[in-house]
Design a protein around this motif. Structure first.
Motif, mmCIF file in Angstrom:
data_model
loop_
_atom_site.group_PDB
_atom_site.id
_atom_site.type_symbol
_atom_site.label_atom_id
_atom_site.label_comp_id
_atom_site.label_asym_id
_atom_site.label_seq_id
_atom_site.Cartn_x
_atom_site.Cartn_y
_atom_site.Cartn_z
ATOM 1 N N TRP A 81 37.993 27.165 25.280
ATOM 2 C CA TRP A 81 39.331 26.862 24.611
ATOM 3 C C TRP A 81 39.797 28.128 24.206
ATOM 4 O O TRP A 81 41.008 28.318 24.057
ATOM 5 N N LEU A 82 38.959 29.048 23.366
ATOM 6 C CA LEU A 82 39.669 30.312 22.843
ATOM 7 C C LEU A 82 40.345 31.048 24.036
ATOM 8 O O LEU A 82 41.633 31.557 23.882
ATOM 9 N N GLY A 83 39.615 31.138 25.288
ATOM 10 C CA GLY A 83 40.022 31.971 26.334
ATOM 11 C C GLY A 83 41.508 31.506 27.125
ATOM 12 O O GLY A 83 42.261 32.084 27.504
ATOM 13 N N SER A 84 41.423 30.001 26.812
ATOM 14 C CA SER A 84 42.734 29.633 27.465
ATOM 15 C C SER A 84 43.989 29.458 26.526
ATOM 16 O O SER A 84 45.271 29.493 26.714
ATOM 17 N N ARG A 85 43.746 29.999 25.188
ATOM 18 C CA ARG A 85 44.883 30.074 24.240
ATOM 19 C C ARG A 85 45.352 31.481 23.966
ATOM 20 O O ARG A 85 46.157 31.943 23.442
ATOM 21 N N PHE A 86 44.218 32.401 24.115
ATOM 22 C CA PHE A 86 44.423 33.854 23.675
ATOM 23 C C PHE A 86 44.023 35.021 24.596
ATOM 24 O O PHE A 86 43.421 34.955 25.106
#
Length: 180
Positions: free
Chosen positions: A175-180
């Motif tokens: 989730w973090l990798g897909s947004r940042f």
């Protein structure tokens, strides 16, 4: 890495993260650590930090001097006044860590450290965000704030991974990798 100010200026790290992410635990590790630096730790409220009584050398007003060379200040009024007070202490710090409130927007805090009056005295070194692996998706009404805390950071630490299974850690990581 964020850098404002001269290279001889005292580096400042802003520690952000939503309520319960583990900021105070990290601060305690800094205060108890053998890092060889005189660190000023600015916190929102003394009551939230459990400082080992053996470390306390003296306490005057809102400043606690510690045996390992660290200094704690409680931020109650104005951040600029607090920073000025820390910088004029006889035992000038070599590093400053500021714990942001768990519900604060770190961008406005970061802007304080770009004030012209501090340009040669301090420099914003980094903005670090602790993310609670177990609670990231809790309180969806606060997700915008959590996203801002993460987005403004140049370092994100996924914390409390021992409280969740590997699938949850992977979900948060993805989730973090897909947004940042």
């Amino acid at each position: 890495m964020i850098e404002f100010g001269s290279s001889s200026a005292i580096p400042v790290t802003i520690l952000t993260g939503f309520l319960g992410a583990g900021k105070t635990t990290l601060l305690n590790r800094i205060l108890n650590g053998n890092h060889g630096l005189r660190v000023a730790v600015l916190v929102n409220d003394f009551g939230s930090i459990n400082v080992d009584a053996d470390l306390v050398v003296s306490l005057e007003d809102d400043v606690m001097s510690l045996a390992n060379g660290c200094v704690c200040c409680s931020i109650r009024d104005d951040l600029i006044e607090t920073v000025e007070a820390v910088l004029t202490r006889p035992e000038k710090p070599e590093y400053i860590v500021l714990e942001a409130s768990g519900v604060s927007d770190p961008s406005s805090i970061a802007m304080t450290f770009t004030d012209q009056k501090f340009r040669d005295m301090i420099r914003l070194d980094s903005l670090m965000c602790l993310v609670d692996a177990e609670q990231l998706f809790a309180a969806p009404e606060q997700m915008e704030l959590k996203l801002r805390q993460i987005a403004f950071s140049d370092m994100v630490i996924l914390n409390k991974v021992d409280l969740v299974d590997r699938a949850t850690v992977q979900k948060v990581h993805d989730w973090l990798g897909s947004r940042f």
